[in-house]
Design a protein around this motif. Structure first.
Motif, mmCIF file in Angstrom:
data_model
loop_
_atom_site.group_PDB
_atom_site.id
_atom_site.type_symbol
_atom_site.label_atom_id
_atom_site.label_comp_id
_atom_site.label_asym_id
_atom_site.label_seq_id
_atom_site.Cartn_x
_atom_site.Cartn_y
_atom_site.Cartn_z
ATOM 1 N N LEU A 13 45.820 -2.947 87.889
ATOM 2 C CA LEU A 13 44.955 -3.800 87.064
ATOM 3 C C LEU A 13 44.377 -3.023 85.891
ATOM 4 O O LEU A 13 44.312 -3.524 84.764
ATOM 5 C CB LEU A 13 43.824 -4.379 87.910
ATOM 6 C CG LEU A 13 44.179 -5.507 88.879
ATOM 7 C CD1 LEU A 13 42.919 -6.030 89.549
ATOM 8 C CD2 LEU A 13 44.910 -6.630 88.192
ATOM 9 N N ALA A 14 43.925 -1.778 86.161
ATOM 10 C CA ALA A 14 43.383 -0.959 85.078
ATOM 11 C C ALA A 14 44.446 -0.691 84.021
ATOM 12 O O ALA A 14 44.156 -0.668 82.818
ATOM 13 C CB ALA A 14 42.843 0.360 85.643
ATOM 14 N N GLY A 15 45.700 -0.517 84.459
ATOM 15 C CA GLY A 15 46.790 -0.290 83.514
ATOM 16 C C GLY A 15 47.060 -1.506 82.651
ATOM 17 O O GLY A 15 47.290 -1.389 81.438
ATOM 18 N N ILE A 16 47.046 -2.696 83.258
ATOM 19 C CA ILE A 16 47.244 -3.928 82.487
ATOM 20 C C ILE A 16 46.122 -4.101 81.478
ATOM 21 O O ILE A 16 46.349 -4.428 80.314
ATOM 22 C CB ILE A 16 47.312 -5.147 83.429
ATOM 23 C CG1 ILE A 16 48.551 -5.073 84.321
ATOM 24 C CG2 ILE A 16 47.321 -6.449 82.630
ATOM 25 C CD1 ILE A 16 48.621 -6.146 85.381
ATOM 26 N N GLU A 17 44.891 -3.870 81.923
ATOM 27 C CA GLU A 17 43.744 -4.008 81.023
ATOM 28 C C GLU A 17 43.840 -3.005 79.876
ATOM 29 O O GLU A 17 43.574 -3.342 78.715
ATOM 30 C CB GLU A 17 42.441 -3.798 81.789
ATOM 31 C CG GLU A 17 41.197 -4.076 80.961
ATOM 32 C CD GLU A 17 39.933 -4.023 81.796
ATOM 33 O OE1 GLU A 17 39.012 -4.784 81.507
ATOM 34 O OE2 GLU A 17 39.871 -3.203 82.735
ATOM 35 N N GLY A 18 44.247 -1.779 80.185
ATOM 36 C CA GLY A 18 44.410 -0.773 79.146
ATOM 37 C C GLY A 18 45.455 -1.172 78.127
ATOM 38 O O GLY A 18 45.282 -0.956 76.923
ATOM 39 N N ASP A 19 46.549 -1.773 78.608
ATOM 40 C CA ASP A 19 47.601 -2.229 77.686
ATOM 41 C C ASP A 19 47.082 -3.340 76.772
ATOM 42 O O ASP A 19 47.370 -3.362 75.575
ATOM 43 C CB ASP A 19 48.800 -2.732 78.502
ATOM 44 C CG ASP A 19 49.909 -3.296 77.617
ATOM 45 O OD1 ASP A 19 50.470 -2.530 76.821
ATOM 46 O OD2 ASP A 19 50.181 -4.509 77.715
ATOM 47 N N LEU A 20 46.291 -4.254 77.331
ATOM 48 C CA LEU A 20 45.719 -5.327 76.514
ATOM 49 C C LEU A 20 44.779 -4.776 75.450
ATOM 50 O O LEU A 20 44.778 -5.232 74.308
ATOM 51 C CB LEU A 20 44.966 -6.322 77.411
ATOM 52 C CG LEU A 20 45.835 -7.180 78.339
ATOM 53 C CD1 LEU A 20 44.961 -7.947 79.320
ATOM 54 C CD2 LEU A 20 46.713 -8.131 77.553
ATOM 55 N N VAL A 21 43.987 -3.784 75.830
ATOM 56 C CA VAL A 21 43.061 -3.169 74.869
ATOM 57 C C VAL A 21 43.830 -2.502 73.742
ATOM 58 O O VAL A 21 43.475 -2.615 72.562
ATOM 59 C CB VAL A 21 42.147 -2.158 75.584
ATOM 60 C CG1 VAL A 21 41.343 -1.343 74.565
ATOM 61 C CG2 VAL A 21 41.190 -2.875 76.523
ATOM 62 N N ARG A 22 44.928 -1.800 74.102
ATOM 63 C CA ARG A 22 45.730 -1.121 73.076
ATOM 64 C C ARG A 22 46.398 -2.116 72.134
ATOM 65 O O ARG A 22 46.633 -1.806 70.962
ATOM 66 C CB ARG A 22 46.776 -0.224 73.747
ATOM 67 C CG ARG A 22 46.198 1.064 74.326
ATOM 68 C CD ARG A 22 47.295 1.999 74.807
ATOM 69 N NE ARG A 22 47.994 1.468 75.964
ATOM 70 C CZ ARG A 22 47.611 1.659 77.223
ATOM 71 N NH1 ARG A 22 46.506 2.349 77.478
ATOM 72 N NH2 ARG A 22 48.308 1.164 78.230
ATOM 73 N N ARG A 23 46.723 -3.292 72.628
ATOM 74 C CA ARG A 23 47.376 -4.308 71.801
ATOM 75 C C ARG A 23 46.388 -5.098 70.950
ATOM 76 O O ARG A 23 46.787 -5.915 70.135
ATOM 77 C CB ARG A 23 48.165 -5.266 72.695
ATOM 78 C CG ARG A 23 49.432 -4.635 73.286
ATOM 79 C CD ARG A 23 49.892 -5.346 74.541
ATOM 80 N NE ARG A 23 50.042 -6.787 74.348
ATOM 81 C CZ ARG A 23 50.221 -7.643 75.345
ATOM 82 N NH1 ARG A 23 50.272 -7.192 76.600
ATOM 83 N NH2 ARG A 23 50.357 -8.936 75.110
#
Length: 455
Positions: A165-175
């Motif tokens: 979940l933290a990885g998905i959230e991090g990807d969304l933040v980067r995008r």
């Protein structure tokens, strides 16, 4: 004839559940709709009396719950080991021979909604509203697992579900075009601070100014305050130092040891009067041994250590607020920086850190070692993955010398709730041989180690 053989109704329920899960898999791996699966799934959902919005990944779980409040109770605990059967689904029951009944079909529809909204995040740019919606949907997913919203994501790191979940959230933040969002107060107000967002803000803070920088600082401050509140509770709940037997007990009623008083005075029992005559009272010793102590925290500020750095920086500030604890804080990459003047304010500390760069532990040790005045009354916490630039032996030699001098040395590989942090195996084994194994896991482990030494 076998009475447990599936009936046509049982088979129909099994087929309906299969339709929902086949549609889920299809949409997870391909965002394009499969007309046959979509129409079949719509028929199933309508037959269950559930809203059609349940099938639309563009509709947030919040929106579904607002329109159909009864669904909220069904979602909470839905994925826990022993989920409650929703009242609305009890009538369906389960079919014989393990065949799913209507209740399981209904559960499949709700589970599909959660999984699709949380794990099918697509590609391309993300705006603040989309990030906020995903965070809310992730909160419902966490509630379905029996946790508080945000609880699983706060665990962070590792290969577990919290890490995913933290990885998905991090990807969304980067995008997300974060600088543009921060420059707009309305969009910035939609952001919910999280470890992924804080990491991105800390990395990009040098490129922010004006309104964008002010909004970034406000988000960091909110996150620091939220984490600090959790950590303060953990510090307060952790058992403190040993009782000091050299201090006489206070002779007050709340310290009276009734059991010992009765036992020691049993010889004064009068059978004639049927009374126990007490000629001496006994009191519990409650004074704790409190010795002025020095805590030296050394934090590796390379990018891989962000969550540990944030947690330990906040934790250091909490211990700095305890009486008779002298806290010093050092951050390092290829250079070392003494952040002790700001140790009481983790917000200011984080603004002064610079994420990234390499690791040069001996440089940090050269700054930390002179702070050791009374080794027996000093604890040194070293937070790092211990991957050094060909200077592993010099750093370990310095750590071993500090440990041999009497300092309580605590190496920390990670302080989150998910488990394994990648720690240099060379160092891990040597710390184990030294009798100072690496702490990795929930921050409560570090809280306990520190509080048992400092108080």
């Amino acid at each position: 004839m076998n009475d447990d053989s599936p009936t046509p109704v049982d088979l129909a329920d099994a087929n309906r559940r299969q339709v929902l899960y086949w549609r889920l898999l299809a949409r997870l791996f391909d965002p394009d709709e499969q007309p046959t699966l979509e129409s079949a799934s719509m028929a199933v959902v309508e037959d269950l009396g559930l809203p059609a919005a349940l099938l639309d990944p563009a509709v947030s779980v919040d929106t579904v719950v607002q329109r159909f409040p009864a669904v909220a109770d069904e979602l909470r605990g839905l994925l826990s080991p022993t989920p409650d059967v929703p009242a609305a689904a009890e009538a369906g029951g389960d079919g014989p021979s393990g065949a799913p009944g209507a209740a399981e079909v209904r559960r499949a529809a709700l589970v599909s909604k959660l999984l699709l909204n949380v794990f099918a995040t697509g590609h391309g740019a993300v705006d603040a509203g989309q990030l906020a919606r995903w965070q809310s949907d992730a909160g419902w997913f966490e509630q379905a697992l029996g946790m508080e919203p945000g609880g699983l994501r706060r665990q962070g790191g590792g290969d577990g579900l919290g890490g995913v979940l933290a990885g998905i959230e991090g990807d969304l933040v980067r995008r997300m075009h974060l600088r543009e969002v921060l420059a707009d107060p309305v969009l910035a107000s939609r952001l919910t601070p999280s470890m992924s967002l804080i990491e991105q803000l800390l990395r990009d803070k040098a490129n922010l100014s004006g309104v964008a920088l002010a909004n970034a600082k406000a988000l960091i401050r909110r996150f620091v305050d939220e984490v600090a509140e959790v950590l303060r509770t953990q510090v307060a709940q952790t058992s403190v130092g040993v009782v000091d037997r050299s201090v006489p007990p206070k002779r007050v009623y709340r310290n009276l040891d009734l059991d010992r008083t009765i036992w020691q005075n049993l010889t004064n029992w009068s059978p004639e009067d049927e009374r126990l005559y007490v000629d001496r009272l006994y009191y519990r010793q409650t004074a704790r041994r409190v010795t002025p102590a020095r805590l030296i925290v050394v934090v590796d500020q390379s990018g891989s250590m962000v969550d540990s750095m944030v947690n330990c920086t906040i934790l250091a500030s909490i211990f700095a607020g305890l009486p008779k604890v002298d806290v010093h804080l050092i951050a390092y990459d290829t250079r070392a920086l003494d952040l002790t003047p700001w140790v009481h304010d983790p917000f200011e500390v984080l603004l002064r850190t610079k994420l990234g760069g390499g690791n040069d532990g001996p440089v940090a040790m050269a700054l930390a070692r002179p702070k050791i005045v009374e080794p027996k009354n000093t604890v040194m916490v070293w937070i790092s993955d211990f991957y050094e630039f060909d200077r592993s032996q010099p750093l370990f030699d310095g750590i071993e010398a500090v440990h041999r001098s009497g300092v309580r040395f605590i190496p920390v590989g990670s302080v989150n709730s998910s488990g394994q942090q990648s720690v240099n195996p060379w160092f891990r084994q040597r710390f184990k041989d030294l009798g100072t194994p690496v702490i990795s896991g929930h921050i409560r482990k570090l809280v306990f180690e520190l509080k048992s030494f400092l108080t």
